[in-house]
Scaffold this motif. Structure first.
Motif, PDB file in Angstrom:
ATOM      1  N   THR A 146      12.504  -0.834 -15.386  1.00  0.00           N
ATOM      2  CA  THR A 146      12.168  -2.260 -15.454  1.00  0.00           C
ATOM      3  C   THR A 146      11.538  -2.679 -14.131  1.00  0.00           C
ATOM      4  N   LEU A 147      10.289  -3.129 -14.174  1.00  0.00           N
ATOM      5  CA  LEU A 147       9.592  -3.591 -12.971  1.00  0.00           C
ATOM      6  C   LEU A 147       9.888  -5.075 -12.759  1.00  0.00           C
ATOM      7  N   TYR A 148      10.291  -5.423 -11.536  1.00  0.00           N
ATOM      8  CA  TYR A 148      10.556  -6.812 -11.189  1.00  0.00           C
ATOM      9  C   TYR A 148       9.538  -7.362 -10.187  1.00  0.00           C
ATOM     10  N   GLU A 149       9.061  -6.511  -9.299  1.00  0.00           N
ATOM     11  CA  GLU A 149       8.044  -6.905  -8.318  1.00  0.00           C
ATOM     12  C   GLU A 149       7.179  -5.692  -7.999  1.00  0.00           C
ATOM     13  N   GLY A 150       5.978  -5.960  -7.466  1.00  0.00           N
ATOM     14  CA  GLY A 150       5.096  -4.875  -7.078  1.00  0.00           C
ATOM     15  C   GLY A 150       4.045  -4.576  -8.123  1.00  0.00           C
ATOM     16  N   ASP A 151       3.433  -3.406  -8.015  1.00  0.00           N
ATOM     17  CA  ASP A 151       2.337  -3.040  -8.904  1.00  0.00           C
ATOM     18  C   ASP A 151       2.685  -1.937  -9.889  1.00  0.00           C
ATOM     19  N   TYR A 152       3.614  -1.041  -9.539  1.00  0.00           N
ATOM     20  CA  TYR A 152       3.910   0.074 -10.440  1.00  0.00           C
ATOM     21  C   TYR A 152       5.274   0.691 -10.134  1.00  0.00           C
ATOM     22  N   GLY A 153       5.752   1.439 -11.108  1.00  0.00           N
ATOM     23  CA  GLY A 153       6.957   2.247 -10.951  1.00  0.00           C
ATOM     24  C   GLY A 153       6.709   3.581 -11.611  1.00  0.00           C
ATOM     25  N   GLY A 154       7.658   4.495 -11.501  1.00  0.00           N
ATOM     26  CA  GLY A 154       7.423   5.788 -12.124  1.00  0.00           C
ATOM     27  C   GLY A 154       8.511   6.799 -11.840  1.00  0.00           C
ATOM     28  N   ILE A 155       8.186   8.043 -12.157  1.00  0.00           N
ATOM     29  CA  ILE A 155       9.138   9.133 -11.974  1.00  0.00           C
ATOM     30  C   ILE A 155       8.484  10.274 -11.183  1.00  0.00           C
TER      31      ILE A 155
ATOM     32  N   GLY B   9       0.781  -1.223   0.000  1.00  0.00           N
ATOM     33  CA  GLY B   9       0.000   0.000   0.000  1.00  0.00           C
ATOM     34  C   GLY B   9       0.818   1.281   0.000  1.00  0.00           C
ATOM     35  N   TYR B  10       2.124   1.174  -0.229  1.00  0.00           N
ATOM     36  CA  TYR B  10       2.995   2.348  -0.205  1.00  0.00           C
ATOM     37  C   TYR B  10       3.910   2.366  -1.435  1.00  0.00           C
ATOM     38  N   PHE B  11       4.455   3.540  -1.723  1.00  0.00           N
ATOM     39  CA  PHE B  11       5.524   3.634  -2.718  1.00  0.00           C
ATOM     40  C   PHE B  11       6.732   4.286  -2.055  1.00  0.00           C
ATOM     41  N   HIS B  12       7.889   4.110  -2.689  1.00  0.00           N
ATOM     42  CA  HIS B  12       9.116   4.703  -2.153  1.00  0.00           C
ATOM     43  C   HIS B  12       9.783   5.521  -3.247  1.00  0.00           C
ATOM     44  N   ALA B  13      10.037   6.794  -2.951  1.00  0.00           N
ATOM     45  CA  ALA B  13      10.650   7.705  -3.911  1.00  0.00           C
ATOM     46  C   ALA B  13      12.141   7.845  -3.641  1.00  0.00           C
ATOM     47  N   CYS B  14      12.918   7.899  -4.723  1.00  0.00           N
ATOM     48  CA  CYS B  14      14.364   8.096  -4.649  1.00  0.00           C
ATOM     49  C   CYS B  14      14.697   9.349  -5.463  1.00  0.00           C
ATOM     50  N   ILE B  15      15.182  10.380  -4.806  1.00  0.00           N
ATOM     51  CA  ILE B  15      15.340  11.705  -5.407  1.00  0.00           C
ATOM     52  C   ILE B  15      16.809  12.034  -5.686  1.00  0.00           C
TER      53      ILE B  15
ATOM     54  N   GLY C 182      13.245  12.473  -9.726  1.00  0.00           N
ATOM     55  CA  GLY C 182      13.436  11.231  -8.989  1.00  0.00           C
ATOM     56  C   GLY C 182      12.740  10.066  -9.661  1.00  0.00           C
ATOM     57  N   VAL C 183      12.797   8.918  -9.007  1.00  0.00           N
ATOM     58  CA  VAL C 183      12.151   7.697  -9.481  1.00  0.00           C
ATOM     59  C   VAL C 183      11.428   7.060  -8.296  1.00  0.00           C
ATOM     60  N   LEU C 184      10.606   6.049  -8.566  1.00  0.00           N
ATOM     61  CA  LEU C 184       9.851   5.434  -7.474  1.00  0.00           C
ATOM     62  C   LEU C 184       9.432   4.012  -7.813  1.00  0.00           C
ATOM     63  N   ALA C 185       9.154   3.237  -6.753  1.00  0.00           N
ATOM     64  CA  ALA C 185       8.574   1.902  -6.862  1.00  0.00           C
ATOM     65  C   ALA C 185       7.437   1.809  -5.860  1.00  0.00           C
ATOM     66  N   GLY C 186       6.335   1.160  -6.246  1.00  0.00           N
ATOM     67  CA  GLY C 186       5.207   1.090  -5.330  1.00  0.00           C
ATOM     68  C   GLY C 186       4.336  -0.123  -5.550  1.00  0.00           C
ATOM     69  N   ASN C 187       3.452  -0.346  -4.594  1.00  0.00           N
ATOM     70  CA  ASN C 187       2.507  -1.456  -4.716  1.00  0.00           C
ATOM     71  C   ASN C 187       1.204  -1.081  -4.024  1.00  0.00           C
ATOM     72  N   ASP C 188       0.120  -1.601  -4.551  1.00  0.00           N
ATOM     73  CA  ASP C 188      -1.184  -1.434  -3.935  1.00  0.00           C
ATOM     74  C   ASP C 188      -1.557  -2.677  -3.132  1.00  0.00           C
ATOM     75  N   THR C 189      -1.363  -3.841  -3.761  1.00  0.00           N
ATOM     76  CA  THR C 189      -1.757  -5.103  -3.113  1.00  0.00           C
ATOM     77  C   THR C 189      -0.709  -6.201  -3.221  1.00  0.00           C
ATOM     78  N   HIS C 190       0.351  -5.964  -4.017  1.00  0.00           N
ATOM     79  CA  HIS C 190       1.339  -7.017  -4.247  1.00  0.00           C
ATOM     80  C   HIS C 190       2.718  -6.581  -3.769  1.00  0.00           C
ATOM     81  N   ALA C 191       2.957  -6.658  -2.491  1.00  0.00           N
ATOM     82  CA  ALA C 191       4.262  -6.322  -1.911  1.00  0.00           C
ATOM     83  C   ALA C 191       5.189  -7.544  -2.011  1.00  0.00           C
ATOM     84  N   PRO C 192       6.504  -7.289  -2.111  1.00  0.00           N
ATOM     85  CA  PRO C 192       7.180  -6.000  -2.139  1.00  0.00           C
ATOM     86  C   PRO C 192       7.218  -5.423  -3.560  1.00  0.00           C
ATOM     87  N   ALA C 193       7.635  -4.169  -3.670  1.00  0.00           N
ATOM     88  CA  ALA C 193       7.848  -3.536  -4.966  1.00  0.00           C
ATOM     89  C   ALA C 193       9.350  -3.373  -5.193  1.00  0.00           C
ATOM     90  N   ARG C 194       9.791  -3.737  -6.404  1.00  0.00           N
ATOM     91  CA  ARG C 194      11.218  -3.615  -6.738  1.00  0.00           C
ATOM     92  C   ARG C 194      11.331  -3.200  -8.207  1.00  0.00           C
TER      93      ARG C 194
END
Length: 350
Positions: free
Chosen positions: A229-238, A207-213, A327-339
């Motif tokens: 490139t998404l390896y785990e989780g629900d989404y990535g972004g900028i 239920g969280y995302f993590h931002a790297c700035i 920055g960039v980010l990785a997150g998940n709504d229901t499928h943890a962990p996000a990588r």
């Protein structure tokens, strides 16, 4: 009466609160508040939903003014005339096309605006011209002139308005002290790490995302792209135009594994308070885990344009934040962990 007043008037006329209108549109009350205060305008996605919900067209809602209509019609006529004169090759018959969420077939003018006229479209003509230039450069490469020109092409901004200087070109294989990308773990064990030739954002909590700035960056008008490139989780972004890496005020462009995207304006650290500026789905996105995709944003004054793998997917006006960090980010709504891994970040600034 302009759009903010008309929207508020129509909402009150129906006896709706901002929360009720937000529910009908599938957005947040904060988004409605931002529109009614004139801070930003709805994206094309929400304009269409507003028109359908209120049974009004864009002009009646104050989203299109007469001068804009005339200017757009004049521009389309000029473009069509120009391209007819330049291109004498046979043109295939136009098919029908549907805008996202629309049931009406688009005409030639609409196709021109959406970039669907494959041969007459100016952008397509420009690409063909660049291909010709590239061929000439290859022929000149032996003399060294071609290599110089080729390097210039590689450093040029590939996104409209095709201007700016390449000020950041980072493979993200390791730390660059001039940029100072975040590294390490927070108290929830979310992390930003350089490893295996890439920059990883990881969020173990559901239920969280993590931002790297990149903490030493600050851009106003720019194009920013990165490979993801998404390896785990629900989404990535900028993330872009971040006010401060610790302040939680920024724009966030996220894409889920299936190609669904969102653009949000964050006001604080609470996702429920964020303003949803646009959302949609793109077939240009390579779905699934382990697929590399290129995300980009062009920020010019209050115009924010999003790209997936070189294809424009959304464009909105919002003037809340006019400069800041990337920055960039990785997150998940229901499928943890996000990588999520990121490589080859570039910024053109002007």
């Amino acid at each position: 009466m302009d759009f903010p007043q008309r929207l508020k008037s129509q909402r009150i006329l129906r006896g709706w609160s901002q929360a009720k209108l937000a529910e009908e549109l599938g957005t947040t009350p904060n988004t409605i508040s931002v529109w009614e205060r004139g801070i930003s305008l709805p994206s094309p996605y929400f304009r269409e939903k507003l028109c359908a919900l209120l049974a009004m067209n864009a002009r009646e809602l104050g989203l299109v003014i007469e001068d804009e209509v005339q200017a757009r019609a004049s521009l389309e006529t000029e473009q069509l005339t120009l391209n007819v004169q330049e291109v004498e090759a046979p043109v295939e018959p136009l098919g029908t096309a549907k805008a996202p969420g629309s049931t009406q077939a688009a005409g030639a003018g609409s196709l021109l605006r959406q970039g669907r006229l494959s041969f007459w479209q100016p952008a397509s003509f420009i690409k063909r011209r660049w291909l010709l230039v590239a061929c000439i450069i290859l022929l000149l490469a032996g003399s060294g002139i071609g290599l110089t020109l080729l390097n210039a092409m590689r450093s040029s901004n590939p996104y409209m308005p095709y201007q700016g200087t390449l000020v950041l070109d980072d493979s993200l294989s390791g730390q660059d002290n001039r940029l100072n990308w975040m590294e390490g773990w927070n108290k929830n064990q979310a992390s930003c790490q350089f490893k295996d030739g890439a920059y990883y954002s990881q969020q173990p909590q559901q239920g969280y995302f993590h931002a790297c700035i990149a903490q030493k960056t600050d851009f106003s008008n720019f194009a920013y792209e990165v490979e993801m490139t998404l390896y785990e989780g629900d989404y990535g972004g900028i993330i872009f135009r971040a006010k401060d890496s610790l302040d939680d005020k920024y724009y966030l462009f996220r894409v889920a594994t299936g190609g669904t995207f969102m653009l949000k304006q964050y006001l604080d650290g609470i996702d429920a308070h964020a303003v949803l500026l646009d959302q949609g789905h793109s077939s240009a996105f390579r779905a699934g885990f382990g697929q590399q995709n290129r995300l980009a944003v062009v920020a010019q004054n209050d115009l924010l344009t999003l790209y997936l793998n070189g294809q424009e997917v959304a464009s909105v006006h919002d003037s809340s934040y006019l400069h800041g960090q990337i920055g960039v980010l990785a997150g998940n709504d229901t499928h943890a962990p996000a990588r999520v891994a990121f490589t080859n970040a570039k910024v053109w600034s002007w």
